[in-house]
Design an enzyme around this catalytic site. Sequence first.
Site, PDB file in Angstrom:
ATOM      1  N   GLY A   1       2.502  -4.967  -9.910  1.00  0.00           N
ATOM      2  CA  GLY A   1       3.602  -4.388 -10.699  1.00  0.00           C
ATOM      3  C   GLY A   1       4.856  -4.241  -9.853  1.00  0.00           C
ATOM      4  O   GLY A   1       4.782  -3.807  -8.707  1.00  0.00           O
TER       5      GLY A   1
ATOM      6  N   ARG B   1       0.270 -10.876 -11.070  1.00  0.00           N
ATOM      7  CA  ARG B   1      -1.082 -10.459 -10.687  1.00  0.00           C
ATOM      8  C   ARG B   1      -1.913 -11.748 -10.765  1.00  0.00           C
ATOM      9  O   ARG B   1      -2.125 -12.283 -11.850  1.00  0.00           O
ATOM     10  CB  ARG B   1      -1.628  -9.418 -11.662  1.00  0.00           C
ATOM     11  CG  ARG B   1      -0.764  -8.148 -11.753  1.00  0.00           C
ATOM     12  CD  ARG B   1      -1.477  -7.095 -12.587  1.00  0.00           C
ATOM     13  NE  ARG B   1      -0.581  -6.061 -13.086  1.00  0.00           N
ATOM     14  CZ  ARG B   1      -0.173  -5.006 -12.384  1.00  0.00           C
ATOM     15  NH1 ARG B   1      -0.566  -4.844 -11.156  1.00  0.00           N
ATOM     16  NH2 ARG B   1       0.634  -4.109 -12.936  1.00  0.00           N
TER      17      ARG B   1
ATOM     18  N   ASP C   1      -2.466  -1.543  -4.333  1.00  0.00           N
ATOM     19  CA  ASP C   1      -3.778  -1.727  -3.687  1.00  0.00           C
ATOM     20  C   ASP C   1      -4.374  -3.123  -3.892  1.00  0.00           C
ATOM     21  O   ASP C   1      -4.944  -3.693  -2.958  1.00  0.00           O
ATOM     22  CB  ASP C   1      -4.765  -0.620  -4.071  1.00  0.00           C
ATOM     23  CG  ASP C   1      -4.879  -0.409  -5.566  1.00  0.00           C
ATOM     24  OD1 ASP C   1      -4.189  -1.127  -6.318  1.00  0.00           O
ATOM     25  OD2 ASP C   1      -5.653   0.455  -5.982  1.00  0.00           O
TER      26      ASP C   1
ATOM     27  N   SER D   1      -2.781  -5.953  -4.255  1.00  0.00           N
ATOM     28  CA  SER D   1      -2.020  -6.898  -3.428  1.00  0.00           C
ATOM     29  C   SER D   1      -2.418  -6.764  -1.963  1.00  0.00           C
ATOM     30  O   SER D   1      -2.552  -7.762  -1.245  1.00  0.00           O
ATOM     31  CB  SER D   1      -0.525  -6.629  -3.563  1.00  0.00           C
ATOM     32  OG  SER D   1      -0.199  -6.473  -4.918  1.00  0.00           O
TER      33      SER D   1
ATOM     34  N   THR E   1       4.647   0.339  -4.909  1.00  0.00           N
ATOM     35  CA  THR E   1       4.112   0.690  -6.231  1.00  0.00           C
ATOM     36  C   THR E   1       4.703   2.025  -6.665  1.00  0.00           C
ATOM     37  O   THR E   1       4.888   2.918  -5.832  1.00  0.00           O
ATOM     38  CB  THR E   1       2.569   0.802  -6.231  1.00  0.00           C
ATOM     39  OG1 THR E   1       2.149   1.452  -7.438  1.00  0.00           O
ATOM     40  CG2 THR E   1       2.015   1.600  -5.060  1.00  0.00           C
TER      41      THR E   1
ATOM     42  N   ASP F   1       3.134   4.096  -8.344  1.00  0.00           N
ATOM     43  CA  ASP F   1       2.034   5.043  -8.575  1.00  0.00           C
ATOM     44  C   ASP F   1       1.787   6.033  -7.430  1.00  0.00           C
ATOM     45  O   ASP F   1       1.133   7.064  -7.638  1.00  0.00           O
ATOM     46  CB  ASP F   1       0.723   4.280  -8.843  1.00  0.00           C
ATOM     47  CG  ASP F   1       0.825   3.358 -10.043  1.00  0.00           C
ATOM     48  OD1 ASP F   1       1.682   3.616 -10.908  1.00  0.00           O
ATOM     49  OD2 ASP F   1       0.053   2.380 -10.114  1.00  0.00           O
TER      50      ASP F   1
ATOM     51  N   ASP G   1      -0.276   5.783  -5.098  1.00  0.00           N
ATOM     52  CA  ASP G   1      -1.724   5.970  -4.923  1.00  0.00           C
ATOM     53  C   ASP G   1      -2.278   5.238  -3.704  1.00  0.00           C
ATOM     54  O   ASP G   1      -3.377   4.685  -3.743  1.00  0.00           O
ATOM     55  CB  ASP G   1      -2.461   5.527  -6.200  1.00  0.00           C
ATOM     56  CG  ASP G   1      -2.174   4.076  -6.564  1.00  0.00           C
ATOM     57  OD1 ASP G   1      -1.256   3.474  -5.958  1.00  0.00           O
ATOM     58  OD2 ASP G   1      -2.863   3.545  -7.450  1.00  0.00           O
TER      59      ASP G   1
ATOM     60  N   MET H   1       3.506   6.880 -16.461  1.00  0.00           N
ATOM     61  CA  MET H   1       2.623   5.912 -15.790  1.00  0.00           C
ATOM     62  C   MET H   1       1.972   6.530 -14.557  1.00  0.00           C
ATOM     63  O   MET H   1       2.185   7.696 -14.230  1.00  0.00           O
ATOM     64  CB  MET H   1       3.429   4.675 -15.399  1.00  0.00           C
ATOM     65  CG  MET H   1       3.538   3.651 -16.501  1.00  0.00           C
ATOM     66  SD  MET H   1       4.289   2.140 -15.851  1.00  0.00           S
ATOM     67  CE  MET H   1       4.033   1.044 -17.225  1.00  0.00           C
TER      68      MET H   1
ATOM     69  N   ARG I   1      -1.227   4.772 -13.404  1.00  0.00           N
ATOM     70  CA  ARG I   1      -2.582   4.188 -13.439  1.00  0.00           C
ATOM     71  C   ARG I   1      -3.610   5.313 -13.417  1.00  0.00           C
ATOM     72  O   ARG I   1      -3.601   6.135 -14.326  1.00  0.00           O
ATOM     73  CB  ARG I   1      -2.773   3.214 -12.278  1.00  0.00           C
ATOM     74  CG  ARG I   1      -3.828   2.160 -12.576  1.00  0.00           C
ATOM     75  CD  ARG I   1      -3.911   1.133 -11.482  1.00  0.00           C
ATOM     76  NE  ARG I   1      -2.840   0.178 -11.529  1.00  0.00           N
ATOM     77  CZ  ARG I   1      -2.846  -0.919 -12.279  1.00  0.00           C
ATOM     78  NH1 ARG I   1      -3.866  -1.196 -13.033  1.00  0.00           N
ATOM     79  NH2 ARG I   1      -1.834  -1.739 -12.266  1.00  0.00           N
TER      80      ARG I   1
ATOM     81  N   SER J   1      11.367  25.291 -26.486  1.00  0.00           N
ATOM     82  CA  SER J   1      10.834  23.941 -26.667  1.00  0.00           C
ATOM     83  C   SER J   1       9.618  23.759 -25.781  1.00  0.00           C
ATOM     84  O   SER J   1       9.453  24.473 -24.791  1.00  0.00           O
ATOM     85  CB  SER J   1      11.891  22.893 -26.303  1.00  0.00           C
ATOM     86  OG  SER J   1      12.254  23.037 -24.953  1.00  0.00           O
TER      87      SER J   1
HETATM   88  O1  F6P Z   1       0.839  -0.037 -10.881  1.00  0.00           O
HETATM   89  C1  F6P Z   1       2.046   0.123 -11.534  1.00  0.00           C
HETATM   90  C2  F6P Z   1       1.842   0.261 -13.013  1.00  0.00           C
HETATM   91  O2  F6P Z   1       3.118   0.391 -13.632  1.00  0.00           O
HETATM   92  C3  F6P Z   1       0.914   1.383 -13.457  1.00  0.00           C
HETATM   93  O3  F6P Z   1       1.540   2.648 -13.442  1.00  0.00           O
HETATM   94  C4  F6P Z   1       0.515   0.913 -14.827  1.00  0.00           C
HETATM   95  O4  F6P Z   1      -0.740   1.442 -15.181  1.00  0.00           O
HETATM   96  C5  F6P Z   1       0.448  -0.588 -14.661  1.00  0.00           C
HETATM   97  O5  F6P Z   1       1.235  -0.907 -13.530  1.00  0.00           O
HETATM   98  C6  F6P Z   1       0.939  -1.382 -15.834  1.00  0.00           C
HETATM   99  O6  F6P Z   1       0.757  -2.725 -15.561  1.00  0.00           O
HETATM  100  P1  F6P Z   1       1.407  -3.921 -16.410  1.00  0.00           P
HETATM  101  O7  F6P Z   1       2.867  -3.961 -16.109  1.00  0.00           O
HETATM  102  O8  F6P Z   1       0.707  -5.123 -15.933  1.00  0.00           O
HETATM  103  O9  F6P Z   1       1.168  -3.571 -17.837  1.00  0.00           O
END
Ligand code: F6P
Length: 323
Positions: free
Chosen positions: A11, A72, A103, A105, A126, A128, A130, A170, A172, A216
């Site tokens: 990503g 990917r 991860d 990659s 990334t 994420d 992570d 997002m 993951r 809210s």
């Molecule tokens: O790893 C980055 C990320 O944006 C995640 O947060 C998400 O789950 C995933 O990639 C989405 O992947 P794609 O763009 O292939 O739908």
Amino acid sequence: IKRIGVLTSGGDAPGMNAAIRATVRAGFYYNLEMYGIYRGYEGMINNDIKKLESKNIAHILERGGTFLKSARSAEFRTAEGRKKAYENLQKHGIDALVVIGGDGSLTGAHLFFQEFGIPAIGLPGTIDNDLSGTDSTIGFDTACNTAIQAIDKIRDTATSHDRLFFVEVMGRDAGFIAINAGIGSAAAATLIPEKKMPIERLVERLKARTKALKQSNIVIVAEGGKSGGAAEIASKIKKLLPYYDIKVTILGHLQRGGSPSSFDRVLASKLGVAAVEGLMQGKYDVMAGIINNKIVFTPITKAIVDDKEVDEDDFRIAKILST
Ligand code: F6P
């Protein structure tokens, strides 16, 4: 080392261009030849590889996405795919790699080093966050800023219409973006994969906020949550609290785009230089990261396996501030 190939994979993340630019600039500084490998490992397999010149990386630092493009690659997961990729690198005389990605990659870079001995350094690219071995991944800060800016806008409608919003972010399987977005946007609750929050507790929290005349309510839901995404949680709450006017917003890929924040630009720039210098010092099969403001090199196997945890304090703080 004479010729370094650079690629972005998985990503895209804001700051990838800044990382490419810093890697290439550092390479030129040390009189190395630099090659761009397009569309990640797909480009390695399809020989989509070009020698880079200074003009290729002019004015890319501030741009979102990745000018080398990303993919990917399923084929790179096969031994035949990796053999093809290796042969193409040999054709160009590329003797080292800088792989910018998450991860999956970095796992590819590790396998490639194991099988063909190609020196490789990974950079954590990334949104994420992570990956172990770095306090922050490239793109995470920008993604959090983007999420918070979007939630601020949703807040206007939530307040004007007395609505309850469930906003999915997002990440993951990780809750890093969610916890920061929750703290940074004064969320009523933040649901992350790392912590279970029974639906009854969320109901109690929302009822208490109604009693306290909160204007809210915005609940942040990390996409990888075990109790489901924002839509599922929202429909459960609708059954239990039918008097709420509930809306769901999935922020999605908007979190991956845009010009990188100053933090991500600086991080990516420092790590790009670290990658080239690390390769020159014989540091292979590692990921460069920054911990406590110091460059560190962590074995790729450790960076991808030791899942970084959302800080307990962050979770506690988010809870204190939402009650
Ligand atoms: O790893 C980055 C990320 O944006 C995640 O947060 C998400 O789950 C995933 O990639 C989405 O992947 P794609 O763009 O292939 O739908």
